[in-house]
Design an enzyme around this catalytic site. Structure first.
Site, mmCIF file in Angstrom:
data_model
loop_
_atom_site.group_PDB
_atom_site.id
_atom_site.type_symbol
_atom_site.label_atom_id
_atom_site.label_comp_id
_atom_site.label_asym_id
_atom_site.label_seq_id
_atom_site.Cartn_x
_atom_site.Cartn_y
_atom_site.Cartn_z
ATOM 1 N N HIS A 17 27.140 8.057 77.050
ATOM 2 C CA HIS A 17 28.463 8.355 76.489
ATOM 3 C C HIS A 17 29.344 7.102 76.502
ATOM 4 C CE1 HIS A 17 27.531 12.614 78.139
ATOM 5 N NE2 HIS A 17 27.334 12.624 76.832
ATOM 6 N N LYS A 41 31.084 29.415 79.489
ATOM 7 C CA LYS A 41 29.977 28.558 79.896
ATOM 8 C C LYS A 41 30.173 28.076 81.331
ATOM 9 C CE LYS A 41 27.602 24.743 77.837
ATOM 10 N NZ LYS A 41 27.600 23.660 76.868
ATOM 11 N N ARG A 90 19.930 10.207 69.984
ATOM 12 C CA ARG A 90 18.921 9.614 70.862
ATOM 13 C C ARG A 90 17.519 9.694 70.292
ATOM 14 N NH1 ARG A 90 21.066 13.135 75.747
ATOM 15 N NH2 ARG A 90 21.386 14.399 73.901
ATOM 16 N N SER A 128 22.845 14.432 79.977
ATOM 17 C CA SER A 128 23.635 15.085 81.038
ATOM 18 C C SER A 128 22.811 16.163 81.721
ATOM 19 C CB SER A 128 24.909 15.692 80.456
ATOM 20 O OG SER A 128 25.772 14.683 80.027
HETATM 21 P P1 ADP Z 1 27.324 18.399 73.767
HETATM 22 O O1 ADP Z 1 27.299 19.536 74.730
HETATM 23 O O2 ADP Z 1 28.394 18.515 72.709
HETATM 24 O O3 ADP Z 1 25.992 17.985 73.186
HETATM 25 P P2 ADP Z 1 27.160 16.081 75.482
HETATM 26 O O4 ADP Z 1 28.198 15.742 76.498
HETATM 27 O O5 ADP Z 1 25.817 16.451 75.972
HETATM 28 O O6 ADP Z 1 27.855 17.221 74.640
HETATM 29 O O7 ADP Z 1 26.996 14.907 74.426
HETATM 30 C C1 ADP Z 1 28.058 14.426 73.645
HETATM 31 C C2 ADP Z 1 27.512 13.441 72.602
HETATM 32 O O8 ADP Z 1 26.966 12.312 73.259
HETATM 33 C C3 ADP Z 1 26.381 13.996 71.717
HETATM 34 O O9 ADP Z 1 26.538 13.477 70.401
HETATM 35 C C4 ADP Z 1 25.140 13.425 72.341
HETATM 36 O O10 ADP Z 1 24.092 13.280 71.389
HETATM 37 C C5 ADP Z 1 25.660 12.072 72.787
HETATM 38 N N1 ADP Z 1 24.844 11.508 73.866
HETATM 39 C C6 ADP Z 1 24.501 12.100 75.022
HETATM 40 N N2 ADP Z 1 23.730 11.279 75.759
HETATM 41 C C7 ADP Z 1 23.587 10.136 75.045
HETATM 42 C C8 ADP Z 1 22.872 8.901 75.233
HETATM 43 N N3 ADP Z 1 22.146 8.694 76.321
HETATM 44 N N4 ADP Z 1 22.954 7.971 74.264
HETATM 45 C C9 ADP Z 1 23.669 8.210 73.155
HETATM 46 N N5 ADP Z 1 24.348 9.325 72.893
HETATM 47 C C10 ADP Z 1 24.312 10.287 73.825
#
Ligand code: ADP
Length: 152
Positions: A17, A41, A90, A128
């Site tokens: 992120h 959630k 990713r 995450s």
């Molecule tokens: P959501 O629940 O909306 O998917 P996340 O917090 O998991 O929220 O992810 C938010 C954004 O960050 C998404 O677009 C996800 O693809 C991106 N993201 C998560 N991890 C990575 C990473 N390691 N590299 C690049 N983008 C990431």
């Protein structure tokens, strides 16, 4: 004034992120890291601690703010006059998912564009979900996140 929203759960906020925000920064005047909250959630890290810790991370950068929103991301974008949504890709699973969400968002609000960033290769394994699992099982997650988490 180019304003973008980076929406996510950020449970927790990871190096992936952080990388997206850092790389988007030169392209936008303002980035809102927007924590999407769904009261139905269950999250591992509570909303306030997620918000505070991400705010702390960017406290020296006036272009970045952290907000919480509920409901549709496109509605939130309209409400704060942000015409861009930032998302990270990713792998092909992310692509399929993000393409659908992006196209549906476009159908809902044509004036809002989603901007995608390909993950930096070294960070593509970080999610995450896995970071949460490591944390829940007593592992050290500090190499995966810019935040300082104590091992439970
Ligand atoms: P959501 O629940 O909306 O998917 P996340 O917090 O998991 O929220 O992810 C938010 C954004 O960050 C998404 O677009 C996800 O693809 C991106 N993201 C998560 N991890 C990575 C990473 N390691 N590299 C690049 N983008 C990431």
């Amino acid at each position: 004034m180019r304003k973008a929203v980076f929406p996510g759960s950020f449970d927790p906020f990871t190096n992936g992120h952080f990388d997206i925000v850092s790389r988007a920064l030169p392209l936008f005047d303002e980035i809102v890291v927007a924590i999407g909250h769904n009261s139905k959630k269950k999250y591992l890290f509570d909303l306030e601690s997620r918000k505070k810790s991400i705010q702390g991370l960017f406290e020296n950068n006036p272009k970045i703010s952290v907000q919480v929103y509920e409901g549709l991301t496109v509605d939130y974008c309209l409400s704060i006059n942000a015409p861009y949504i930032l998302r990270g890709l990713r792998n092909s699973t992310d692509f399929e998912y993000e393409r659908n969400i992006g196209q549906m968002n476009k159908a809902l609000q044509d004036e809002i564009e989603t901007v995608f960033f390909l993950t930096s290769p070294a960070l593509s394994a970080i999610s995450s979900t896995i970071v949460r699992d490591i944390y829940k099982n007593g592992g050290n997650i500090n190499q995966f996140t810019p935040l300082d988490y104590k091992i439970e």
